[in-house]
Design an enzyme around this catalytic site. Structure first.
Site, short mmCIF file in Angstrom:
data_model
loop_
_atom_site.label_atom_id
_atom_site.label_comp_id
_atom_site.label_asym_id
_atom_site.label_seq_id
_atom_site.Cartn_x
_atom_site.Cartn_y
_atom_site.Cartn_z
N HIS A 100 0.86 -1.18 0.00
CA HIS A 100 0.00 0.00 0.00
C HIS A 100 0.90 1.23 0.00
O HIS A 100 2.01 1.20 0.55
CB HIS A 100 -0.84 -0.04 1.28
CG HIS A 100 -1.93 0.98 1.37
ND1 HIS A 100 -1.70 2.30 1.65
CD2 HIS A 100 -3.27 0.86 1.21
CE1 HIS A 100 -2.86 2.95 1.68
NE2 HIS A 100 -3.83 2.10 1.41
N ASP A 104 2.80 -4.40 8.13
CA ASP A 104 1.61 -3.56 7.99
C ASP A 104 0.41 -4.51 8.11
O ASP A 104 0.11 -5.28 7.20
CB ASP A 104 1.65 -2.88 6.61
CG ASP A 104 0.31 -2.30 6.20
OD1 ASP A 104 -0.64 -2.35 7.00
OD2 ASP A 104 0.20 -1.80 5.05
N CYS A 160 -4.61 2.23 -3.76
CA CYS A 160 -3.39 2.80 -3.18
C CYS A 160 -2.22 1.85 -3.34
O CYS A 160 -1.39 1.70 -2.43
CB CYS A 160 -3.59 3.20 -1.71
SG CYS A 160 -4.80 4.49 -1.48
N LYS A 166 -10.50 -0.13 10.19
CA LYS A 166 -10.63 -1.36 9.39
C LYS A 166 -10.90 -2.57 10.30
O LYS A 166 -11.19 -3.65 9.81
CB LYS A 166 -9.36 -1.62 8.58
CG LYS A 166 -9.08 -0.57 7.50
CD LYS A 166 -7.89 -1.00 6.69
CE LYS A 166 -7.20 0.13 5.95
NZ LYS A 166 -8.01 0.88 5.01
N GLN A 175 -4.75 -5.16 6.94
CA GLN A 175 -5.72 -6.09 6.38
C GLN A 175 -5.77 -7.42 7.13
O GLN A 175 -6.64 -8.25 6.87
CB GLN A 175 -5.41 -6.36 4.90
CG GLN A 175 -5.51 -5.13 4.02
CD GLN A 175 -6.91 -4.56 3.96
OE1 GLN A 175 -7.91 -5.27 4.05
NE2 GLN A 175 -7.01 -3.24 3.78
#
Lengths: 406, 135
Positions: free
Chosen positions: A121, A198, A364, A224, A201
């Protein structure tokens, strides 16, 4: 035992809304998930019965606010499987990565290298590019396989003794591919590099055990993960955080301030300058507690069942192509696809007319789109509250777009 | 509703692909990207001696609205100079409900986009690119 999706759905008021005569088929969870009542209740309770600033006041509202805020930190810590005071609240996942890029990055020297991948991302690319222009470090990029996974076979050639950090998506926000963290950590350790994930998700799909992952930094965002906007989390190994200079200066992050100099508070306070997003942190704590209470074995099976239903259905529509892992192994419920002859934005717009919310475009992740020469994809990102009706409505919409827009 | 967004006139404009393609020997070329959605338009123009468009070609990597707009623009651009193209821009803005007044063919086809703010830049991108090419 089967997963009681109706019971889960019942906790999310927005899912029973009717908008312009259409039900809500929310499949844009990768952008922002919906929020359960328990989170809204926690935020409301703070705002209506305990609103005050934290860590400073001695009055009972301040005590109440501080207790709720620190309890939220504890709930996040339980969710990640780490000690409470290793949790740093940030403005979001992007802010958490920027914090590391700025603060840990300030300890790097020209010629040091950071390893990323082509599927990151922008939030896990741009902060490092900014660091490169400030400090003269170098960036390396792991390539991506045609099924949308980071190609770890390139690790040996891209990891060097100068590599100080490897920062990768735990789960791709475009393809849903799960990273083989063990392989990355093992290879990084061999050259003395730290590993940051990261987790934007991955976090929305259940509790984590960061010590067993063996990583050094982990970031995720609140909105999220069924929590409020404007809040995120950075976890870092305490010895790393304590060696890092502050990212921002202000109240709460100090040891002692004189006009001549200032000493820093230990982490996490060192990285939480100013009044934090108190209500949002409390909401995120509640979201973590909500996730902690869910049966994720059943929830994951349910989510993967939806992925299978989606993949089977898309295959029956002429001209669809999935961009990402073909099977259900080592993936999470984020599925990108293309419809031949129809731009992803038009697919998404058509789906909206069926009450289906998805995201379309570059997500992104422009370098990834460039790598595969894609205009973009239509992305279906699921949560435990999604059900077969959501997938069926989506498939009907895609079939309609295929029929009318090309 | 979105289904009403993709009305026959817009779909027909996109499918017509008027002016689609590259010019062999353009006087000017301009490219515009929409960083939000990734749409990309390249416009070639061949100008006559007085700055008027003699020939136009466009390459669109974008959605149906962007393709339809480039096609609409190409269908009425010949013979216009920068001021004439600016007039078309006003017509498009009126169709999108961003300016008041009547709108005309072909941009009147985009009236359904007035209700979809997030898609309006898709319609305007080819006009932006052509403006750049003429400036």
């Amino acid at each position: 035992m089967s997963f009681d999706v109706a019971a889960v759905r019942g906790q999310f008021p927005i899912l029973s809304e009717i908008i312009d005569g259409l039900p809500v088929h929310y499949l844009d969870n990768g952008a922002s998930a919906q929020t359960p009542l328990t989170v809204l209740d926690a935020v409301r309770k703070y705002e209506t019965t305990g609103r005050a600033n934290v860590l400073r006041g001695v009055h009972r509202l301040a005590e109440r606010a501080t207790e709720s805020f620190e309890n939220a930190r504890a709930e996040v810590a339980v969710f990640l499987g780490v000690p409470t005071m290793e949790i740093v609240f940030t403005g979001g996942c992007t802010a958490a990565i920027n914090l590391v890029a700025y603060s840990y990055g300030s300890l790097l020297k020209p010629g040091d290298r950071i390893l990323l991948s082509e599927l990151e991302h922008h939030s896990n690319i741009v902060p490092w590019q900014l660091l490169r222009s400030r400090s003269g470090i170098e960036l390396d990029m792991l390539p991506v396989t045609t099924d949308g996974r980071i190609d770890l076979s390139a690790l040996p050639s891209l990891l060097t003794p100068n590599t100080k950090l490897v920062s990768l998506a735990h789960v791709s926000n475009v393809t849903g591919a799960l990273l083989d963290v063990r392989a990355v950590v093992e290879a990084a350790r061999a050259v003395g590099a730290k590993v940051m994930l990261d987790g934007a998700q991955r976090a929305p799909h259940g509790p984590l055990d960061l010590p067993s992952l063996g990583v050094d930094f982990y970031a995720f965002s609140g909105h999220k993960a069924y929590g409020p906007n404007g809040i995120g989390v950075l976890w870092g190994r305490p010895e790393l955080l304590d060696a890092m200079p502050p990212f921002m200066g202000g109240g709460s992050m100090i040891g002692r301030v004189t006009l001549a100099e200032t000493t820093w508070a230990p982490s996490p306070r060192r990285f939480e300058a100013g009044t934090p997003a108190i209500g949002q942190a409390i909401g995120l704590g509640a979201a973590c507690a909500w996730m902690q209470a869910l049966d994720w074995t059943a929830a994951h099976d349910h989510e993967m069942g939806l992925v299978q239903r989606l993949m089977d259905g898309l295959q029956k529509i002429d001209g669809t192509q999935i961009f990402g892992p073909a099977g259900l192994q080592n993936r999470y419920p984020v599925v990108s696809f293309m419809l031949d002859g129809v731009h992803p934005h038009d697919v998404a717009q058509m789906l909206d007319s069926f009450g289906v919310a998805v995201r379309a475009g570059h997500h992104c992740a422009q370098p990834l789109m460039d790598r595969f020469d894609l205009d973009g994809t239509t992305r279906v990102s699921m949560a435990p509250y999604n059900d077969n009706s959501d997938i069926d409505a989506l498939l009907a919409g895609v079939a309609h777009a295929a029929k009318t827009l090309r | 509703m979105s289904d009403q967004l993709y009305q026959e006139r817009i779909v027909a404009l996109a499918k017509a692909k008027t002016g689609a393609g590259k010019l062999a020997d353009p006087t000017r070329t301009a490219r515009r990207d929409n960083p939000l959605c990734g749409d990309r338009v390249v416009i070639d123009v061949r100008l006559d001696g007085e700055g008027r468009i003699a020939e136009i070609g466009h390459q669109v990597r974008g959605c149906l609205l962007c393709q339809a707009s480039a096609s609409a623009l190409s269908s009425v651009a010949i013979g216009r100079d920068a001021a004439g193209i600016a007039e078309l821009r006003h017509d498009a803005e009126r169709a999108l409900g961003r300016e008041s007044g009547d709108t005309h063919e072909p941009f009147s086809a985009f009236a359904p986009v007035a209700a979809h703010k997030s898609r309006q830049e898709c319609v305007l991108l080819p006009l932006e690119a052509l403006k750049d090419a003429l400036s």
